[in-house]
Design an enzyme around this catalytic site. Structure first.
Site, PDB file in Angstrom:
ATOM      1  N   SER A  50      -0.612  16.061  19.811  1.00 38.50           N
ATOM      2  CA  SER A  50       0.154  14.946  20.369  1.00 38.50           C
ATOM      3  C   SER A  50      -0.698  14.146  21.343  1.00 38.50           C
ATOM      4  CB  SER A  50       1.441  15.436  21.031  1.00 38.50           C
ATOM      5  OG  SER A  50       1.181  16.408  22.005  1.00 38.50           O
ATOM      6  N   GLU A  51      -1.593  14.805  22.101  1.00 36.96           N
ATOM      7  CA  GLU A  51      -2.541  14.068  22.939  1.00 36.96           C
ATOM      8  C   GLU A  51      -3.886  14.769  23.020  1.00 36.96           C
ATOM      9  OE1 GLU A  51       1.303  12.331  24.562  1.00 36.96           O
ATOM     10  OE2 GLU A  51       0.635  14.413  24.514  1.00 36.96           O
ATOM     11  N   THR A  52      -4.919  13.950  23.142  1.00 35.05           N
ATOM     12  CA  THR A  52      -6.288  14.376  23.417  1.00 35.05           C
ATOM     13  C   THR A  52      -6.770  13.567  24.615  1.00 35.05           C
ATOM     14  OG1 THR A  52      -6.719  14.888  21.090  1.00 35.05           O
ATOM     15  CG2 THR A  52      -8.634  14.486  22.493  1.00 35.05           C
TER      16      THR A  52
END
Length: 282
Positions: A50-52
């Site tokens: 979902s996030e990096t």
């Protein structure tokens, strides 16, 4: 000859997971000052989390570090579980905050204050960029996409602190768990839904977060949404002080978010632990 490849320290951190079940992972690339925006976008798309995030030297003297946050599709000015997971990774990798027990993160939304607690890290809920009533047509789309009737909605509000969340409150946690969203109907809306448990439940509220427009149909555990919901619910008197949120249940996750009210600030916290540590070649 191909483009030069560099190696960077890498952490993958599980956030909001105090128990045996996992929470929400974030991929963290350290010392990423010479990584291009295109490389960041490409790597975030490849991790498919979902996030990096990418840790960089701060550009403002008040900040301890600067953070850039990417979903598989877009860069975000702020997000909650990446904030906690990246701060955890920064400290674990030798970061030294200028103030003991406190950190200041610089990101697209400005400066975010963090602090250490017995249970991990927590961040101060940033001010809402957009609040107030949801436009009728937008609310109708959101409600229809959740496959519920308008009569089930106890309240709604914009709770946008960067990603673009709108919040919907239902009567019970079970109604939230039972949702069967239609992501095609939801489109580019970012919809967060909250409902209360009976006293003695596993938490005070159940939350689910849907962001199909960011290639994240359902986010396992969401700091930014919970921060926005906390400001909204407190302003309307739905919550008067501290409370807890369970999230990720439908996805088999064990997310637990703690919301702590102090003066004019809501602190959003949870456990973080590094699961993978090594290097990444970009």
């Amino acid at each position: 000859m191909g483009a030069a490849v560099n190696e960077y320290p890498f952490s993958q951190v599980d956030v909001f997971a105090p128990g045996p079940k996992p929470g929400n992972p974030v991929a963290v690339v350290h010392d990423a000052d010479d990584v291009s925006t295109e490389q960041m976008r490409s790597f975030a798309n490849w991790t498919n989390l979902s996030e990096t995030t990418f840790l960089l030297r701060p550009s403002r003297p008040e900040a301890d570090y600067r953070l850039r946050i990417f979903t598989p599709r877009a860069e975000l000015p702020f997000a909650g579980h990446p904030t906690l997971g990246s701060a955890h990774a920064w400290l674990e990798n030798g970061g030294q905050p200028s103030s003991e027990g406190q950190l200041v993160q610089e990101c697209g939304a400005g400066l975010v204050n963090l602090r250490r607690t017995e249970d991990g890290l927590s961040f101060a809920a940033p001010p809402l960029r957009k609040s107030g009533p949801v436009e009728p047509a937008v609310l109708a789309q959101a409600v229809a996409s959740l496959s519920i009737s308008p009569e089930q909605v106890l309240g709604s509000n914009w709770v946008d602190n960067g990603p673009g969340w709108l919040g919907i409150r239902l009567a019970t946690a079970q109604q939230v768990v039972d949702l069967k969203p239609d992501f095609a109907a939801m489109g580019d809306l970012l919809v967060g839904v909250i409902g209360a448990f009976e006293p003695g439940g596993p938490a005070d509220f159940e939350v689910r977060a849907f962001a199909p427009g960011l290639d994240v149909p359902e986010d396992p555990v969401t700091g930014s949404l919970n921060a926005g919901l906390a400001l909204w619910l407190r302003s309307e008197g739905v919550v008067a002080g501290d409370y807890t949120v369970r999230q990720g249940t439908v996805l088999g996750r064990g997310g637990l978010v703690t919301l702590t009210s102090e003066a004019d600030t809501m602190w959003v916290g949870g456990a973080s632990r590094t699961v993978i540590r090594g290097s990444v070649r970009l």
